[in-house]
Design a protein around this motif. Structure first.
Motif, PDB file in Angstrom:
ATOM      1  N   GLY A   1       0.924  -1.190  -0.012  1.00 37.69           N
ATOM      2  CA  GLY A   1       0.036   0.023   0.009  1.00 37.69           C
ATOM      3  C   GLY A   1       1.004   1.066  -0.128  1.00 37.69           C
ATOM      4  N   GLY A   2       0.008   2.483  -0.342  1.00 37.14           N
ATOM      5  CA  GLY A   2       0.816   3.580  -0.527  1.00 37.14           C
ATOM      6  C   GLY A   2       1.467   4.269   0.546  1.00 37.14           C
ATOM      7  N   ILE A   3       1.053   3.929   1.897  1.00 33.23           N
ATOM      8  CA  ILE A   3       1.647   4.487   3.161  1.00 33.23           C
ATOM      9  C   ILE A   3       2.894   3.784   3.294  1.00 33.23           C
TER      10      ILE A   3
ATOM     11  N   PRO B   1      13.669  -0.817  -5.277  1.00 37.72           N
ATOM     12  CA  PRO B   1      13.672  -1.860  -6.262  1.00 37.72           C
ATOM     13  C   PRO B   1      12.347  -1.772  -7.154  1.00 37.72           C
ATOM     14  N   LYS B   2      11.309  -1.014  -6.603  1.00 36.99           N
ATOM     15  CA  LYS B   2      10.036  -0.830  -7.340  1.00 36.99           C
ATOM     16  C   LYS B   2      10.252   0.040  -8.485  1.00 36.99           C
ATOM     17  N   ASN B   3      11.148   1.011  -8.292  1.00 34.09           N
ATOM     18  CA  ASN B   3      11.185   2.251  -9.139  1.00 34.09           C
ATOM     19  C   ASN B   3      12.563   2.507 -10.098  1.00 34.09           C
TER      20      ASN B   3
ATOM     21  N   VAL C   1      -1.894  -2.349 -11.285  1.00 32.00           N
ATOM     22  CA  VAL C   1      -1.284  -2.565 -10.028  1.00 32.00           C
ATOM     23  C   VAL C   1      -2.100  -1.813  -9.367  1.00 32.00           C
ATOM     24  N   SER C   2      -2.972  -2.756  -8.421  1.00 32.54           N
ATOM     25  CA  SER C   2      -3.728  -2.233  -7.190  1.00 32.54           C
ATOM     26  C   SER C   2      -4.066  -3.237  -6.424  1.00 32.54           C
ATOM     27  N   ARG C   3      -4.532  -2.675  -5.197  1.00 30.29           N
ATOM     28  CA  ARG C   3      -5.184  -3.711  -4.274  1.00 30.29           C
ATOM     29  C   ARG C   3      -6.612  -4.217  -5.051  1.00 30.29           C
ATOM     30  N   PHE C   4      -6.903  -5.493  -4.638  1.00 30.54           N
ATOM     31  CA  PHE C   4      -8.319  -5.811  -5.390  1.00 30.54           C
ATOM     32  C   PHE C   4      -9.436  -5.328  -4.437  1.00 30.54           C
TER      33      PHE C   4
ATOM     34  N   TRP D   1     -12.794   0.452  -5.088  1.00 36.26           N
ATOM     35  CA  TRP D   1     -12.382   1.848  -5.652  1.00 36.26           C
ATOM     36  C   TRP D   1     -11.513   1.479  -6.734  1.00 36.26           C
ATOM     37  N   LYS D   2     -10.891   0.657  -6.631  1.00 31.54           N
ATOM     38  CA  LYS D   2      -9.832   0.310  -7.827  1.00 31.54           C
ATOM     39  C   LYS D   2     -10.573  -0.338  -9.209  1.00 31.54           C
ATOM     40  N   ASP D   3     -11.493  -0.530  -8.957  1.00 29.15           N
ATOM     41  CA  ASP D   3     -12.521  -1.220 -10.168  1.00 29.15           C
ATOM     42  C   ASP D   3     -11.872  -2.255 -10.954  1.00 29.15           C
TER      43      ASP D   3
ATOM     44  N   LEU E   1      -3.605  -7.950 -13.846  1.00 27.43           N
ATOM     45  CA  LEU E   1      -3.929  -7.452 -12.612  1.00 27.43           C
ATOM     46  C   LEU E   1      -3.026  -7.741 -11.645  1.00 27.43           C
ATOM     47  N   VAL E   2      -2.431  -7.016 -10.850  1.00 30.89           N
ATOM     48  CA  VAL E   2      -1.231  -7.113  -9.981  1.00 30.89           C
ATOM     49  C   VAL E   2      -1.745  -6.538  -8.640  1.00 30.89           C
ATOM     50  N   GLY E   3      -2.015  -7.232  -7.810  1.00 30.44           N
ATOM     51  CA  GLY E   3      -2.212  -6.851  -6.340  1.00 30.44           C
ATOM     52  C   GLY E   3      -2.063  -7.717  -5.278  1.00 30.44           C
ATOM     53  N   PRO E   4      -2.050  -7.199  -4.107  1.00 32.84           N
ATOM     54  CA  PRO E   4      -2.173  -7.842  -2.766  1.00 32.84           C
ATOM     55  C   PRO E   4      -3.382  -8.484  -2.744  1.00 32.84           C
ATOM     56  N   ARG E   5      -3.462  -9.802  -2.383  1.00 35.41           N
ATOM     57  CA  ARG E   5      -4.791 -10.427  -2.180  1.00 35.41           C
ATOM     58  C   ARG E   5      -5.445 -10.213  -0.940  1.00 35.41           C
TER      59      ARG E   5
ATOM     60  N   ARG F   1     -12.356   5.810  -7.080  1.00 35.18           N
ATOM     61  CA  ARG F   1     -11.934   6.983  -6.178  1.00 35.18           C
ATOM     62  C   ARG F   1     -10.362   6.806  -6.028  1.00 35.18           C
ATOM     63  N   GLU F   2      -9.742   7.690  -5.790  1.00 35.38           N
ATOM     64  CA  GLU F   2      -8.373   7.755  -5.708  1.00 35.38           C
ATOM     65  C   GLU F   2      -7.575   8.604  -4.538  1.00 35.38           C
ATOM     66  N   GLY F   3      -6.761   8.044  -3.799  1.00 33.69           N
ATOM     67  CA  GLY F   3      -6.160   9.213  -2.859  1.00 33.69           C
ATOM     68  C   GLY F   3      -5.116  10.120  -3.932  1.00 33.69           C
ATOM     69  N   PHE F   4      -3.933   9.669  -4.112  1.00 34.35           N
ATOM     70  CA  PHE F   4      -3.054  10.330  -5.071  1.00 34.35           C
ATOM     71  C   PHE F   4      -3.021   9.243  -6.353  1.00 34.35           C
ATOM     72  N   GLY F   5      -2.780   8.054  -5.807  1.00 33.99           N
ATOM     73  CA  GLY F   5      -2.383   7.198  -7.351  1.00 33.99           C
ATOM     74  C   GLY F   5      -0.895   7.017  -7.203  1.00 33.99           C
ATOM     75  N   LEU F   6      -0.391   6.599  -6.571  1.00 37.00           N
ATOM     76  CA  LEU F   6       1.138   6.460  -6.740  1.00 37.00           C
ATOM     77  C   LEU F   6       1.417   5.482  -7.660  1.00 37.00           C
ATOM     78  N   THR F   7       0.652   4.391  -8.110  1.00 35.76           N
ATOM     79  CA  THR F   7       1.026   3.738  -9.122  1.00 35.76           C
ATOM     80  C   THR F   7       0.954   4.400 -10.572  1.00 35.76           C
TER      81      THR F   7
ATOM     82  N   THR G   1       2.074   7.530 -10.592  1.00 36.93           N
ATOM     83  CA  THR G   1       3.317   8.202 -10.537  1.00 36.93           C
ATOM     84  C   THR G   1       4.568   7.174 -10.943  1.00 36.93           C
ATOM     85  N   GLU G   2       4.270   5.916 -10.489  1.00 35.20           N
ATOM     86  CA  GLU G   2       5.332   4.844 -10.547  1.00 35.20           C
ATOM     87  C   GLU G   2       5.445   4.454 -12.320  1.00 35.20           C
ATOM     88  N   ALA G   3       4.103   4.622 -12.973  1.00 39.37           N
ATOM     89  CA  ALA G   3       4.253   4.281 -14.334  1.00 39.37           C
ATOM     90  C   ALA G   3       4.718   5.315 -15.092  1.00 39.37           C
TER      91      ALA G   3
HETATM   92  N1  UDP Z   1       1.713  -2.279  -4.620  1.00 44.80           N
HETATM   93  C1  UDP Z   1       2.577  -3.037  -4.215  1.00 44.80           C
HETATM   94  N2  UDP Z   1       2.339  -4.388  -4.568  1.00 44.80           N
HETATM   95  C2  UDP Z   1       1.054  -4.786  -5.059  1.00 44.80           C
HETATM   96  C3  UDP Z   1       0.342  -3.821  -5.225  1.00 44.80           C
HETATM   97  C4  UDP Z   1       0.457  -2.467  -4.815  1.00 44.80           C
HETATM   98  O1  UDP Z   1       3.806  -2.836  -4.087  1.00 44.80           O
HETATM   99  O2  UDP Z   1       0.726  -6.013  -5.411  1.00 44.80           O
HETATM  100  C5  UDP Z   1       1.990  -0.693  -4.298  1.00 44.80           C
HETATM  101  C6  UDP Z   1       2.168   0.089  -5.523  1.00 44.80           C
HETATM  102  O3  UDP Z   1       3.093  -0.182  -6.625  1.00 44.80           O
HETATM  103  C7  UDP Z   1       1.847   1.527  -4.903  1.00 44.80           C
HETATM  104  C8  UDP Z   1       1.266   1.401  -3.746  1.00 44.80           C
HETATM  105  O4  UDP Z   1       1.155  -0.197  -3.444  1.00 44.80           O
HETATM  106  O5  UDP Z   1       3.139   1.889  -4.539  1.00 44.80           O
HETATM  107  C9  UDP Z   1      -0.208   1.524  -4.011  1.00 44.80           C
HETATM  108  O6  UDP Z   1      -0.462   3.046  -3.636  1.00 44.80           O
HETATM  109  P1  UDP Z   1      -1.724   3.828  -4.556  1.00 44.80           P
HETATM  110  O7  UDP Z   1      -1.428   5.232  -3.947  1.00 44.80           O
HETATM  111  O8  UDP Z   1      -1.799   3.598  -5.814  1.00 44.80           O
HETATM  112  O9  UDP Z   1      -3.011   3.039  -3.858  1.00 44.80           O
HETATM  113  P2  UDP Z   1      -3.442   2.781  -2.316  1.00 44.80           P
HETATM  114  O10 UDP Z   1      -3.152   1.478  -2.211  1.00 44.80           O
HETATM  115  O11 UDP Z   1      -2.535   3.637  -1.381  1.00 44.80           O
HETATM  116  O12 UDP Z   1      -4.858   3.217  -2.214  1.00 44.80           O
END
Ligand code: UDP
Length: 412
Positions: free
Chosen positions: A49-51, A203-205, A232-235, A238-240, A262-266, A320-326, A328-330
């Motif tokens: 997650g972003g924090i 390593p992510k960036n 890349v997003s949580r399932f 809000w991430k649709d 679709l990549v994200g923590p389960r 809905r999105e906070g900032f959308g760090l993904t 920024t990463e892209a």
């Molecule tokens: N992220 C990750 N692994 C995953 C999915 C997301 O490391 O499987 C990271 C993603 O690269 C980004 C952050 O989690 O750095 C998500 O931040 P974002 O602001 O996009 O959304 P949030 O989860 O804070 O709503």
């Protein structure tokens, strides 16, 4: 309960070749005024997650410039985290039904966590609603400044959730938000805007060679010779992720062979307790062109990097999105990006200049197709996006803004 996160070392000097020299000089200058200031960040989670992303970079850098910074992570039962998550979702506008019983669970765990706040801090920075209850559990001599770092879009909150959060926020001295439009009126007494940033040295960036990215995605069953669309997003709703699948299916009609990752923590602490990963999998219906990838498959930061780097188009179809760090990463990876016109995304993407902004699966599909059919133009936009990230959304700028705020606090 509360546990201290061990963070590695980072040196400001390592960012020398990535950002403007003046910026680093400004950081050093501001840091002289807050040397030795004891600052504790508190968040709900220490990974994913972003924090967590932000703190992994920020805390060691604060230490490198002389601040005495630490980071603690809350502990507690699933029920406690569900209530925190409901406050979080409610503040972003989801209708919530947080009961008095829920709040008692939240307060009881907040007290237990407050017991772990040993030591004295000049500043405590609580991230999002989960740690807000700590403040009431601590006797305060008035020496500590309490800051709420809100990563959410509070522009249209659920009123019931706001009323639950209001008394928790009352004793806070300051609130820090990603964007001016996120401020909920009358919720915090001294609102400050600091946009977030990504760390280019993680390593992510870090730059990943194209052949390495291709190798990594092929290990997960993706064909690196065919076009790829990645989110890349949580399932979670809000991430649709369902909308992404709909957009993908439309785009594939125009771009045969297109694949979706679709990549994200389960596992996420969802207030609803629903398994959105499973729901998304059902929606994908065994389509061989759709790859659902989660941390259960050992997907770490390098793999996330690879899926972003390999993508012909990165999408972020959030409702809905906070900032959308993904996003920024892209953009930092100079990837053509198609994303919803919500939250902090339009701060990063100017439509048809640094990427495309969309508001429906149909528009999303059309812009994905445009980006793949005209890669030269898509790349040109992406390079402009990268420049915007370099100028505004890398860690040293974030550090400068925080040091400015801490200096203001120290001088009170
Ligand atoms: N992220 C990750 N692994 C995953 C999915 C997301 O490391 O499987 C990271 C993603 O690269 C980004 C952050 O989690 O750095 C998500 O931040 P974002 O602001 O996009 O959304 P949030 O989860 O804070 O709503």
């Amino acid at each position: 309960m509360l546990r201290e996160m061990q963070v590695g070392r980072r040196r400001l000097a390592d960012y020398r070749s990535l950002v403007a020299r003046d910026l680093l000089a400004e950081v050093r200058e501001l840091a002289t005024a807050v040397r030795g200031l004891r600052v504790c960040h508190v968040s709900a989670h220490g990974t994913r997650g972003g924090i967590a992303e932000l703190l992994v970079g920020m805390v060691p850098l604060l230490n490198d410039v002389g601040v005495d910074a630490s980071w603690r992570v809350l502990g507690g039962s699933d029920e406690y985290f569900r209530v925190g998550r409901a406050l979080h979702d409610g503040l972003q506008g989801a209708p919530t039904a947080i009961s008095d019983h829920d709040m008692r669970v939240y307060e009881r765990h907040s007290l237990l966590n407050a017991g772990g706040m040993t030591g004295h801090f000049d500043v405590v920075i609580a991230h999002d609603p989960h740690p807000l209850g700590l403040r009431q559990g601590l006797d305060s001599d008035g020496d500590t400044t309490w800051i709420w770092r809100c990563h959410l879009d509070l522009s249209e909150p659920d009123p019931a959730a706001v009323e639950r959060v209001r008394p928790l926020l009352d004793p806070f001295d300051l609130g820090v938000f990603h964007m001016p439009s996120y401020l909920a009126p009358n919720l915090v007494r001294d609102p400050v805007v600091i946009p977030p940033a990504i760390d280019p040295l993680t390593p992510k960036n870090m730059l990943l060679a194209a052949d390495d990215a291709a190798h990594v995605v092929s290990r997960f069953g993706v064909d690196p010779t065919r076009p790829l669309m990645t989110q890349v997003s949580r399932f979670e709703p809000w991430k649709d992720p369902m909308g992404v699948i709909d957009a993908f299916r439309l785009a594939r009609e125009e771009v045969p062979g297109l694949q979706l990752a679709l990549v994200g923590p389960r596992r996420t602490a969802e207030a609803s307790g629903e398994d959105h990963f499973q729901r998304t999998r059902d929606h994908a219906g065994g389509d061989p062109g759709i790859h659902l990838l989660s941390d259960e498959q050992d997907l770490g930061p390098v793999e996330v990097n690879a899926f972003q780097t390999q993508a012909d188009v990165v999408v972020q179809k959030s409702l809905r999105e906070g900032f959308g760090l993904t996003v920024t990463e892209a953009l930092w990876k100079a990837r053509p990006t198609v994303a919803s016109d919500v939250g902090g995304i339009p701060r990063q993407i100017t439509d048809a200049v640094t990427g495309y902004l969309v508001d429906s699966p149909e528009r999303c599909a059309a812009r994905v197709v445009d980006s793949i059919r005209d890669p030269a133009w898509a790349h040109e936009m992406a390079l402009r996006g990268k420049q915007r990230v370099r100028d505004e959304f890398l860690t040293p700028r974030l550090l400068r803004d925080w040091l400015g705020l801490l200096r203001r606090v120290a001088m009170r």
